[in-house]
Write a protein that holds these residues in place. Structure first.
Motif: not given
Lengths: 778, 163
Positions: A2, A24-25, A31, A38, A254, A258, A489, A662, A670, B93-97, B99-103, B105, B138-139, B143
């Motif tokens: 990466v 951090i998001r 999650k 969900y 969600v 997409f 997401g 990030q 993605g 996982f949290i620090e590296e970004g 996670v997107q939608c997370g489903y 994960i 997503c990812t 990451r």
């Protein structure tokens, strides 16, 4: 593996403390701990379980629907068919917009006289358990009579073809007439003409459609659901015949959208069952149902004729596009418009003629999907660019450099491009990042591909798009953002927290974003069209700025300095001229509260508007602005097996300003893999309208073992219309990927495959054609 | 249909007795008993969203009959770590970004945990193979790979310190 490379900006006009940092998001920790709920995770006491009965054929007349045995089954609480519905049509013209509808997009909620696509819903069931609901579904009997269907988009447009609905199969058609193509072709030294075909792609979000609905003690219909659009409450209220203020939709986090959760998915079904039973009802689709429930990507036939001078300059372009909408139009007119406007790509084509049409068929519905018509066009116009380069002995980069559109130029519809166009920088950086070329051999051939694009962000101008957001600061210095944006997401809610944190000088963990609620939060519009950050980010920034102004006005009086001498950073207000005049933000908020200073604000951001295109010339302003960039890749093609392996994949995009690098890189990475799936393996296959790839066993998306060396390069022109000069990124990152892979395969094997996906079989066939001399060599 | 029976499961360290029909899957009884951190994505073993650790092995709980799991020990993503006691994988996982939608994960962290338990220093290729049953849309996984490498390193350093 990466690597993110933020590149210097051209106007470092603001000093940013939180924006532009890989924070951090806000949604990530829960999650990762498994705490996030969900829509399908929710339950309520006394909840009923819903199932959907669907047609087993794509085209038929319905003679009779017999639900008597299903209704009689113990534990069944409700069975609904079209005959039970007060108004069987639902209109979902432009999801999320308050403006009037412009196209006829009405469609039945449940099929009545006719079935128009495979697995069209016919009946809804609610029962005491999942098993009972499933058993009841098995007891429903439908008597069909044959009715001819049409499954080919070109055939659907011929005279005498079976009509899918209404009196014609033309769902929408557009044309662009710009300059003089006849003269342009006369001036050309070379004319290149090719037809491309793209396939149906499934969004394949990991979370199938799910939701829970109930009537509450205010007689409000509540729906918690996995959706990109909470504004569907209006369509639901209208279909039920109840006032708009009695439908309350709350979007949960969600599990991927997409575009597949942009139209109504299951909200209407849940609403009908909960309204009729007055009980909580939950519906979770299986993967197989999900595949047929939402509209997929439109398949396109793209015919391109390009005239070029010997130096590579395009003198004329003629384009014909045919897309397939499936049985109901949904968003097809708009997808086609995107493809039409995007037809010439990021290139200046002064003599341009485009004719496009989207046809109704009895295939599965197509609707919104990341890229929204533009990415299909990209496969064709970038394929043309490489064919032109090859014919003229130029490099792919050279031929593009001759033609790139620049700031101040006018695009296909005559719209002047106001923001930065860094196509060239992006292309150069993406190609450079490929590094040393891999070594092939007699069997394995190495190829490289480049693709550039122009992708809009923000919705069509005549939708008159707007977003609202509310920002307030509490007396303990914490900040609330309220905005009905859905979080699908990509970090939508986290980005708003970051913006409010930046403006108000508090750490991001002090901000909570309340999102995705159509009643309790200000309406913000959809998470689609790469508009969420652009629109809701601007609204949030405006609201936060007003709160900041109010706080600083009080602080200016208090410290006896002008407000513009004050800064809000690191949880303090401080006079720049005299840092001793300073107090923490919680104290500032408390004292403002005591003095009756307004500590919250509701702001509305309005996108630029227009009144539409000239129907004869296709000239006018369609979109707010565009994102530009490039994708480059390197592939290895095994000429014995036909297998294509992507070795390196690099996206370089001018994102204006990255809010969270990030997250931006996450969109690019993605997209790289999703685009790879479109290029190489993903295809929804239907035989006479019947789906033969109904699950992930047949419909293959890339896995961890298919991931190439991936790199995201972020350029920042700060020229966009979004907050801090950002541009939209969700779709742009995806737009050029498949085109770059198709180009790389052509480079590797010396022959182009014009039809996606590029399967091993097609590679082998193309090599055989080449060997037998059937391929026109330039 | 044959009647349901009570089966014994130790879930995240807690002994449970759960009623299960003969055709119930482990996924169904976990989710019906509050373990909704185990996600359902396809119910046929294609996507890995429902992965749990069953007696030390990563399995798709949608393909595992509940009765077969009788007497077993199950660990879900919540048993791997919590906010108070995060597993290095979750932190990474949290620090590296990642996670997107997370489903996906919860299933991916399960697969990664089993990998690192068996192989504290995995190569890129080891990670790819270990995650090949877990779909993420997503990812693009990059990451996720880097987070697993990072967690492995943190765990190796921790082991060295303790050793």
């Amino acid at each position: 593996m990466v690597e993110t490379v933020p590149t210097a900006t051209n106007s470092p006009n603001v000093q940013l403390h939180q924006v532009g940092k890989p924070l951090i998001r806000t949604d990530a920790p829960n999650k990762a701990y498994g705490n996030t709920l969900y829509a399908g995770d929710l339950t309520m006491p006394g909840m009923l379980y819903a199932k959907v009965f669907r047609a087993d054929r794509p085209s038929a007349l319905i003679v009779k629907v017999d639900t008597a045995r299903a209704r009689a089954l113990e534990g069944v609480r409700c069975v609904l068919t079209a005959w039970d519905l007060p108004d069987r049509l639902v209109v979902t013209d432009i999801p999320g917009q308050t403006g009037g509808k412009t196209k006829n997009t009405a469609q039945p909620i449940l099929a009545k006289e006719r079935v128009r696509f495979f697995n069209e819903p016919i009946a809804l069931i609610a029962a005491d358990s999942e098993e009972i609901a499933a058993s009841a579904r098995d007891l429903i009997e439908v008597e069909y009579a044959p009715f001819p269907g049409v499954f080919d988009r070109a055939e659907a447009l011929t005279a005498g073809a079976p009509l899918v609905d209404g009196d014609a199969n033309v769902v929408a058609a557009y044309k662009i007439r710009k300059g003089d193509t006849e003269r342009g072709f006369e001036e050309a030294d070379l004319v290149i003409e090719n037809s491309f075909r793209t396939q149906v792609q499934e969004q394949a979000f990991l979370e199938p459609e799910a939701g829970l609905a109930w009537m509450d003690d205010k007689n409000v219909l509540n729906i918690k659901v996995s959706t990109q659009v909470v504004e569907h409450f209006r369509a639901i209220a209208d279909a039920l015949g109840i006032p708009h203020n009695r439908v309350h939709i709350e979007a949960m986090y969600v599990g991927g959208g997409f575009g597949g959760k942009e139209g109504l998915t299951i909200e209407m079904m849940l609403a009908l069952l909960a309204y009729n039973t007055r009980k909580p009802v939950r519906l979770i689709l299986t993967r197989e149902e999900s595949f047929v429930n939402h509209g997929n990507r439109h398949p396109f036939t793209l015919h391109y004729r390009s005239g070029v001078k010997k130096d590579g300059r395009i003198t004329a372009m003629e384009v014909r596009l045919i897309a397939d909408s499936g049985a109901y139009s949904k968003l097809s007119p708009y997808v086609l418009l995107y493809a039409t406007v995007g037809a010439p790509g990021p290139y200046k084509v002064d003599n341009l003629k485009v004719d496009s049409v989207v046809a109704a068929t009895n295939n599965l519905s197509t609707c919104a999907f990341r890229g929204f018509g533009t990415m299909q066009a990209c496969v064709a116009y970038e394929g043309q660019m490489d064919e032109i380069a090859k014919s003229l002995g130029l490099t792919p980069l050279e031929v593009r450099q001759k033609n790139f559109i620049h700031t101040g130029d006018r695009n296909a519809t005559g719209q002047k491009i106001e923001s930065a166009v860094w196509s060239e920088q992006c292309a150069i950086q993406a190609l450079e990042a490929l590094g040393e070329r891999a070594k092939g051999n007699d069997v394995v051939k190495i190829g490289r591909g480049l693709a550039c694009y122009q992708q809009s962000y923000g919705r069509i101008r005549w939708f008159k798009d707007s977003s609202e957001a509310w920002v307030g600061i509490e007396v303990d210095g914490t900040v609330i953002v309220r905005c009905a944006v859905t979080d699908i997401g990509a970090g939508q809610s986290s980005s708003l927290a970051q913006i409010a944190a930046e403006v108000l000088g508090v750490p991001m963990e002090k901000v909570v974003t309340y999102f995705g609620d159509c009643t309790l939060n200000p309406l913000a519009g959809t998470s689609s069209a790469s508009r969420a950050l652009y629109m809701t980010g601007n609204a949030t920034k405006m609201a936060a700025t007003k709160v900041r102004d109010n706080l600083l006005e009080w602080a200016g009086r208090h410290f006896q300095v002008p407000p513009d001498d004050l800064q809000l950073v690191e949880f303090r207000v401080t006079a720049i001229s005299d840092p001793a005049r300073s107090m923490p933000i919680d104290e500032l908020a408390r004292r403002c509260a005591a003095d009756g200073v307004h500590r919250h604000h509701l702001a509305m951001f309005k996108a630029p508007t227009s009144e539409g295109l000239d129907p004869e010339t296709g000239q006018g302003e369609v979109f707010p602005d565009f994102t530009y960039g490039a994708h480059a890749c390197e592939v290895a093609v095994d000429t014995e097996t036909g297998e294509v392996t992507v070795l390196k994949s690099v996206g370089a995009h001018d994102v204006g300003q990255s809010l969270n690098p990030q997250s931006v890189a996450g969109q690019i990475e993605g997209s790289a893999l999703m685009g790879q799936g479109f290029a190489l393996c993903e295809e929804i296959i239907q035989r006479n309208g019947v789906l033969v790839t109904p699950s992930f066993s047949e419909y293959l998306i890339p896995t961890s073992e298919d991931v190439p060396e991936t790199k995201a390069i972020i350029l920042e022109s700060r020229s966009g219309l979004g907050p801090f000069g950002s541009k939209g990124m969700g779709e742009p990152a995806f737009a050029p990927v498949a085109a770059s892979i198709a180009n790389a395969v052509a480079d590797a094997i010396g022959v182009r495959i014009f039809e996606l996906p590029i399967t091993s079989e097609k590679v082998i066939n193309a090599l055989a054609r080449k060997a037998s001399g059937q391929v026109k060599m330039h | 249909m044959e009647t349901s029976k009570a089966i014994k499961l130790k879930v995240n360290g807690k002994q449970l007795e759960l009623l299960a029909a003969p055709n119930s899957t482990l996924l169904e009884i976990l989710r019906n008993n509050g373990h909704v951190e185990v996600k359902c994505g396809c119910e046929k073993g294609d996507c890995g969203a429902c992965a749990v650790i069953l007696d030390g092995e990563a399995v798709d709980s949608c393909l595992t009959l509940a009765w077969i799991a009788d007497g077993s020990e199950v660990q879900t993503v919540k048993g791997i770590g919590t906010e108070a006691t995060p597993h290095p994988l979750q932190t990474a996982f949290i620090e590296e970004g990642s996670v997107q939608c997370g489903y996906c994960i919860p299933g991916i962290i399960v697969a990664a945990k089993v990998l690192l338990d068996e192989n504290p220093d995995p190569t890129d290729s080891d990670i790819r193979v270990a995650l090949s049953g877990n779909l993420c849309r997503c990812t693009g996984y990059t990451r996720i790979f880097s987070a697993i490498h990072k967690a492995a390193q943190v765990m190796r350093e921790g082991a060295q310190k303790n050793g």
